[in-house]
Design an enzyme around this catalytic site. Sequence first.
Site, PDB file in Angstrom:
ATOM      1  N   ASP A  29       0.865  -1.190   0.000  1.00  0.00           N
ATOM      2  CA  ASP A  29       0.000   0.000   0.000  1.00  0.00           C
ATOM      3  C   ASP A  29       0.902   1.241   0.000  1.00  0.00           C
ATOM      4  O   ASP A  29       1.881   1.320   0.748  1.00  0.00           O
ATOM      5  CB  ASP A  29      -0.905  -0.020   1.243  1.00  0.00           C
ATOM      6  CG  ASP A  29      -2.036   0.971   1.154  1.00  0.00           C
ATOM      7  OD1 ASP A  29      -3.192   0.550   1.180  1.00  0.00           O
ATOM      8  OD2 ASP A  29      -1.764   2.199   1.053  1.00  0.00           O
ATOM      9  N   ILE A  30       0.544   2.196  -0.842  1.00  0.00           N
ATOM     10  CA  ILE A  30       1.364   3.408  -1.014  1.00  0.00           C
ATOM     11  C   ILE A  30       1.356   4.290   0.244  1.00  0.00           C
ATOM     12  O   ILE A  30       2.286   5.062   0.476  1.00  0.00           O
ATOM     13  CB  ILE A  30       0.881   4.207  -2.260  1.00  0.00           C
ATOM     14  CG1 ILE A  30       1.970   5.090  -2.812  1.00  0.00           C
ATOM     15  CG2 ILE A  30      -0.384   5.003  -1.977  1.00  0.00           C
ATOM     16  CD1 ILE A  30       1.681   5.618  -4.204  1.00  0.00           C
ATOM     17  N   ASN A  85     -12.597  -3.358   2.990  1.00  0.00           N
ATOM     18  CA  ASN A  85     -13.557  -2.268   3.033  1.00  0.00           C
ATOM     19  C   ASN A  85     -14.498  -2.487   1.855  1.00  0.00           C
ATOM     20  O   ASN A  85     -14.100  -2.306   0.704  1.00  0.00           O
ATOM     21  CB  ASN A  85     -12.846  -0.920   2.929  1.00  0.00           C
ATOM     22  CG  ASN A  85     -11.914  -0.669   4.103  1.00  0.00           C
ATOM     23  OD1 ASN A  85     -12.216  -1.044   5.236  1.00  0.00           O
ATOM     24  ND2 ASN A  85     -10.780  -0.048   3.849  1.00  0.00           N
ATOM     25  N   GLN A  92     -14.432   2.021   1.496  1.00  0.00           N
ATOM     26  CA  GLN A  92     -13.778   1.629   0.239  1.00  0.00           C
ATOM     27  C   GLN A  92     -13.594   2.859  -0.645  1.00  0.00           C
ATOM     28  O   GLN A  92     -14.571   3.545  -0.981  1.00  0.00           O
ATOM     29  CB  GLN A  92     -14.601   0.564  -0.500  1.00  0.00           C
ATOM     30  CG  GLN A  92     -13.896   0.037  -1.748  1.00  0.00           C
ATOM     31  CD  GLN A  92     -14.625  -1.142  -2.403  1.00  0.00           C
ATOM     32  OE1 GLN A  92     -15.712  -1.520  -1.980  1.00  0.00           O
ATOM     33  NE2 GLN A  92     -14.029  -1.710  -3.421  1.00  0.00           N
ATOM     34  N   HIS A  98     -10.353  -5.686  -3.079  1.00  0.00           N
ATOM     35  CA  HIS A  98      -9.015  -5.930  -2.540  1.00  0.00           C
ATOM     36  C   HIS A  98      -9.058  -6.202  -1.043  1.00  0.00           C
ATOM     37  O   HIS A  98      -9.983  -5.776  -0.355  1.00  0.00           O
ATOM     38  CB  HIS A  98      -8.096  -4.736  -2.828  1.00  0.00           C
ATOM     39  CG  HIS A  98      -8.601  -3.435  -2.266  1.00  0.00           C
ATOM     40  ND1 HIS A  98      -9.580  -2.689  -2.879  1.00  0.00           N
ATOM     41  CD2 HIS A  98      -8.274  -2.759  -1.135  1.00  0.00           C
ATOM     42  CE1 HIS A  98      -9.829  -1.600  -2.176  1.00  0.00           C
ATOM     43  NE2 HIS A  98      -9.054  -1.627  -1.094  1.00  0.00           N
ATOM     44  N   HIS A 100      -6.784  -5.829   2.545  1.00  0.00           N
ATOM     45  CA  HIS A 100      -5.633  -5.226   3.218  1.00  0.00           C
ATOM     46  C   HIS A 100      -5.066  -6.265   4.181  1.00  0.00           C
ATOM     47  O   HIS A 100      -5.831  -6.921   4.907  1.00  0.00           O
ATOM     48  CB  HIS A 100      -6.062  -4.021   4.062  1.00  0.00           C
ATOM     49  CG  HIS A 100      -6.623  -2.866   3.294  1.00  0.00           C
ATOM     50  ND1 HIS A 100      -5.924  -1.711   3.074  1.00  0.00           N
ATOM     51  CD2 HIS A 100      -7.843  -2.688   2.703  1.00  0.00           C
ATOM     52  CE1 HIS A 100      -6.668  -0.862   2.392  1.00  0.00           C
ATOM     53  NE2 HIS A 100      -7.853  -1.424   2.152  1.00  0.00           N
TER      54      HIS A 100
HETATM   55  P1  AMP Z   1      -9.705   1.176   0.368  1.00  0.00           P
HETATM   56  O1  AMP Z   1     -10.038   2.331   1.304  1.00  0.00           O
HETATM   57  O2  AMP Z   1      -9.972  -0.153   1.015  1.00  0.00           O
HETATM   58  O3  AMP Z   1     -10.349   1.340  -0.981  1.00  0.00           O
HETATM   59  O4  AMP Z   1      -8.135   1.238   0.211  1.00  0.00           O
HETATM   60  C1  AMP Z   1      -7.479   1.680  -0.927  1.00  0.00           C
HETATM   61  C2  AMP Z   1      -6.001   1.669  -0.593  1.00  0.00           C
HETATM   62  O5  AMP Z   1      -5.274   1.810  -1.799  1.00  0.00           O
HETATM   63  C3  AMP Z   1      -5.539   2.801   0.331  1.00  0.00           C
HETATM   64  O6  AMP Z   1      -4.986   2.244   1.529  1.00  0.00           O
HETATM   65  C4  AMP Z   1      -4.483   3.533  -0.488  1.00  0.00           C
HETATM   66  O7  AMP Z   1      -3.392   3.966   0.273  1.00  0.00           O
HETATM   67  C5  AMP Z   1      -4.087   2.485  -1.508  1.00  0.00           C
HETATM   68  N1  AMP Z   1      -3.578   2.999  -2.773  1.00  0.00           N
HETATM   69  C6  AMP Z   1      -4.139   3.938  -3.572  1.00  0.00           C
HETATM   70  N2  AMP Z   1      -3.395   4.131  -4.684  1.00  0.00           N
HETATM   71  C7  AMP Z   1      -2.354   3.276  -4.592  1.00  0.00           C
HETATM   72  C8  AMP Z   1      -1.230   2.998  -5.429  1.00  0.00           C
HETATM   73  N3  AMP Z   1      -1.037   3.628  -6.594  1.00  0.00           N
HETATM   74  N4  AMP Z   1      -0.346   2.059  -5.018  1.00  0.00           N
HETATM   75  C9  AMP Z   1      -0.532   1.408  -3.854  1.00  0.00           C
HETATM   76  N5  AMP Z   1      -1.571   1.617  -3.020  1.00  0.00           N
HETATM   77  C10 AMP Z   1      -2.459   2.553  -3.382  1.00  0.00           C
END
Ligand code: AMP
Length: 134
Positions: A29-30, A85, A92, A98, A100
């Site tokens: 995760d970024i 989420n 989400q 996805h 986590h």
């Molecule tokens: P969610 O709230 O469950 O939709 O989580 C989406 C997750 O994606 C968040 O924790 C972000 O930090 C992560 N995210 C968004 N863009 C990227 C990316 N380019 N590379 C890696 N993680 C990302």
Amino acid sequence: MQCIFCKIIKGELLCDKVYEDDHVLAFLDIAPVNLGHILLVVKKHVESIEEVDDLLLGYVMQIVKKLGMAMKKSLKVSGYNIIINNGATAGQVVDHFHCHIIPRYGDDGLKAWPQKQYKGEEAKKMVNAFKSAL
Ligand code: AMP
Ligand code: ZN
């Protein structure tokens, strides 16, 4: 605009790849909750868990387990959170299914969610509602 996770899957956006096979991709995760926070995505674009094929969903859980075991071994953590989420109201943000996988450290200061209590017949009503919807 195209889905950000689809772009990562297609290699149009870079990621820190942890694991990949024909069905799933795992990367860091970024913006990690804790360092080592992994996202496991299904390669086929679907928004929610309800749209994931049952067999694939079982497979996703096998990979979650595999990644969790690797996380324990490599990061020397004894626990991790597995979070999905599902839907905007559940937090989400990226509409591509996805999981986590978040490593936990004893002193990471993260608190559990606040909890509520059932009053009167509320629990019974909930159970009945679930049962009639199953
Ligand atoms: P969610 O709230 O469950 O939709 O989580 C989406 C997750 O994606 C968040 O924790 C972000 O930090 C992560 N995210 C968004 N863009 C990227 C990316 N380019 N590379 C890696 N993680 C990302
Ligand atoms: Zn997508």
